[in-house]
Design an enzyme around this catalytic site. Structure first.
Site, PDB file in Angstrom:
ATOM      1  N   LYS A  85      -3.129   3.356   4.419  1.00  0.00           N
ATOM      2  CA  LYS A  85      -2.609   2.489   3.692  1.00  0.00           C
ATOM      3  C   LYS A  85      -2.653   3.107   2.175  1.00  0.00           C
ATOM      4  O   LYS A  85      -1.873   2.513   1.519  1.00  0.00           O
ATOM      5  CB  LYS A  85      -3.381   1.266   3.617  1.00  0.00           C
ATOM      6  CG  LYS A  85      -2.995   0.389   5.092  1.00  0.00           C
ATOM      7  CD  LYS A  85      -3.382  -1.106   5.144  1.00  0.00           C
ATOM      8  CE  LYS A  85      -2.822  -1.694   6.092  1.00  0.00           C
ATOM      9  NZ  LYS A  85      -3.366  -1.523   7.467  1.00  0.00           N
TER      10      LYS A  85
HETATM   11  C1  LIG Z   1      -2.716  -1.544   8.748  1.00  0.00           C
HETATM   12  C2  LIG Z   1      -3.224  -0.460   9.827  1.00  0.00           C
HETATM   13  C3  LIG Z   1      -2.552  -0.245  10.874  1.00  0.00           C
HETATM   14  C4  LIG Z   1      -1.242  -1.084  11.280  1.00  0.00           C
HETATM   15  O1  LIG Z   1      -0.417  -0.771  10.495  1.00  0.00           O
HETATM   16  P1  LIG Z   1       0.948  -1.792  10.261  1.00  0.00           P
HETATM   17  O2  LIG Z   1       1.977  -1.110   9.167  1.00  0.00           O
HETATM   18  O3  LIG Z   1       0.290  -3.067  10.056  1.00  0.00           O
HETATM   19  O4  LIG Z   1       1.849  -1.783  11.658  1.00  0.00           O
HETATM   20  C5  LIG Z   1      -3.018   0.702  11.843  1.00  0.00           C
HETATM   21  N1  LIG Z   1      -4.233   1.286  11.430  1.00  0.00           N
HETATM   22  C6  LIG Z   1      -4.870   1.215  10.292  1.00  0.00           C
HETATM   23  C7  LIG Z   1      -6.088   2.010  10.170  1.00  0.00           C
HETATM   24  C8  LIG Z   1      -4.637   0.295   9.680  1.00  0.00           C
HETATM   25  O5  LIG Z   1      -5.164   0.089   8.397  1.00  0.00           O
END
Ligand SMILES: *Cc1c(COP(=O)(O)O)cnc(C)c1O
Length: 493
Positions: A127
């Site tokens: 993220k």
């Molecule tokens: C947010 C997240 C996801 C999922 O991603 P999306 O964009 O919500 O589908 C997967 N793995 C981790 C570690 C995350 O923080």
């Protein structure tokens, strides 16, 4: 290669069709569209002709080329320096990797799959790739336009830190993040509360995550309060987050193609709110050499069910798993996909969303072969399979997968074994290389790693150890809207 700007102004529209087209910066500030929909670019640029020129670009250079196709209201020099700053040396502030390995999206090979490590940013999660850019964008826009933005968020523990690191120390921004008091892991708590910047305000709510989310909705839902205190959000419906993620699909595909000589690759994506895999889909539509997206879920499998049957129906409740960031009930970005799926017919989409709000279910028609969408294959990985694949990868390759990444690896392995299963016609493309997105560093989930490998000493990262010794700062408040409002007002002075 440069097209004059006047020829390619990019505006943004809402999936629900009731927002006048607006420029990128306005779409970023808007977050959720004013008509309840999601903002999308009014067209998807095709970059097939420029792929050769992009192949050797460093990450920030590639990011600039991709992003400028979607951003025509920021001067190119400004955009370039914003992106260079985002993915420059500070991005890796917590990373002890060798200089050569300092890649926003690093490809490593383990056995016959490639892993795209997206966790080299400040909170060791993918993220950061988007939230670091979003923080810089907010700061840029606010500096130019004047004004302030106060971000209010709620987290179950894992994603709050990336939002905090995206906003920390930025001019014009204060960020308030609520988490359930005593119900997040010590690592998650420290990642959020050890940030000392004055514009960061952690609130521990005496209640559950649902309470935090309800507080956020009811405070932000009070439009007078929202306007008066310029409340904003950084959640994954913000278009800038999807945009930033498109870049690493190109980057990863170029890298794997170079190593293997393959014409195209498949990418496996651990999926929750559908933001990440949607970015992959945009990359595909733009012309990235990606043949299919493998959508991986945990037990919360509403999306895997959709791509296998065409039926998008709520499960009974959210199931807690080892991959908490994928524990979702509905996928907030899915509406963007559906918009394209119904041919850009906003009226039809509004109708579908209304039906879904009422009945908890909507559906699309698969084709004659039972295929819902040839761009996707989907599979779910349950806890037992996730633990097994983490153990296997450690034993065979001494590579430790985090539990989210492990869902993606599981799905990829499963589909390869099934060869053309899951309603797709038999294919002869099974030798295409697979790139699995690694969305978090395993050190964020030490309990799961210990359970999977039988060893408590594998899930480590120096940045996390250093952080555990830092002083923390947090306000504990009751589960009470007035108390939270009062705290926000007093804090902002
Ligand atoms: C947010 C997240 C996801 C999922 O991603 P999306 O964009 O919500 O589908 C997967 N793995 C981790 C570690 C995350 O923080």
């Amino acid at each position: 290669m440069k097209v004059p700007r006047s020829e390619q102004t990019m505006n943004y529209i809402s999936t629900r069709g009731q927002v006048k087209p607006i420029a990128f910066q306005d779409a970023v500030l808007m977050g959720l569209a004013d008509d309840g929909g999601l903002m999308i670019p009014e067209s998807i640029p095709n970059v097939t002709d420029t792929l050769d020129a992009w192949r050797e670009l460093p990450y920030a250079g590639l990011a600039f080329e991709v992003i400028r196709r979607f951003v025509t209201d920021i001067p190119e020099d400004d955009l370039r320096s914003l992106i260079d700053k985002t993915y420059g040396p500070d991005y890796f502030v917590n990373d002890t990797a060798a200089e050569a390995d300092r890649d926003v999206a690093l490809v490593v090979q383990t056995g016959d799959v490639f892993i795209l490590e997206l966790w080299h940013g400040p909170t060791l999660a993918f993220k950061d790739v988007a939230l670091q850019l979003l923080g810089n964008l907010f700061e840029y826009i606010l500096t130019r336009r004047g004004g302030k933005l106060n971000i209010l968020g709620a987290t179950s523990g894992d994603t709050g830190s990336a939002a905090i690191y995206g906003c920390r120390g930025r001019a014009g921004i204060d960020i308030f993040v609520m988490h359930p008091h005593g119900r997040v892991s010590p690592i998650q708590e420290h990642q959020m509360t050890s940030v000392a910047d004055e514009n960061v305000h952690n609130i521990a709510i005496e209640g559950s995550f649902d309470d935090c989310q309800n507080l956020m909705k009811s405070i932000a839902g009070d439009l007078d309060f929202k306007r008066k205190y310029s409340l904003g959000a950084v959640n994954s419906v913000n278009w800038a987050r999807v945009l930033a993620q498109i870049v690493y699909y190109f980057h990863g595909a170029f890298d794997v193609r170079k190593r293997t000589g393959a014409k195209a690759i498949r990418v496996s994506v651990p999926t929750g709110n559908f933001g990440d895999v949607l970015a992959g889909w945009y990359a595909m539509k733009m012309g990235a050499p990606i043949e299919k997206l493998i959508l991986a879920t945990n037990e919360n499998d509403i999306l895997a069910r959709f791509y296998n049957t065409g039926d998008y129906s709520l499960g009974r409740e959210v199931i807690k798993t080892l991959s908490p960031s994928m524990d979702i009930q509905v996928a907030s970005n899915f509406e963007r996909y559906l918009y394209y799926r119904v041919g850009g017919d906003a009226d039809k989409l509004r109708e579908m969303m209304a039906r879904f709000a009422k009945t908890g279910s909507l559906s699309v028609e698969p084709d004659r072969d039972g295929v819902v969408d040839a761009d996707f294959i989907a599979a779910r990985a349950d806890t037992e399979q996730v633990l097994k694949v983490i153990g296997k990868f450690y034993q065979q390759y001494e590579y430790v997968l985090d539990p989210h990444t492990a869902c993606g690896v599981c799905a990829a392995e499963k589909l390869r074994e099934e060869r053309g299963g899951l309603g797709n016609p038999p294919r002869h493309a099974d030798d295409l290389p697979i790139l699995c997105l690694a969305t978090a560093h395993p050190a964020k989930f030490p309990a799961a790693i210990a359970q999977a490998t039988g060893r408590g000493d594998l899930a480590k990262h120096p940045a996390i150890e250093a952080m555990m010794h830092k002083p923390t700062r947090c306000k504990i408040l009751p589960n009470d809207k007035q108390a939270v409002r009062k705290y926000i007002i007093e804090t902002l002075g």
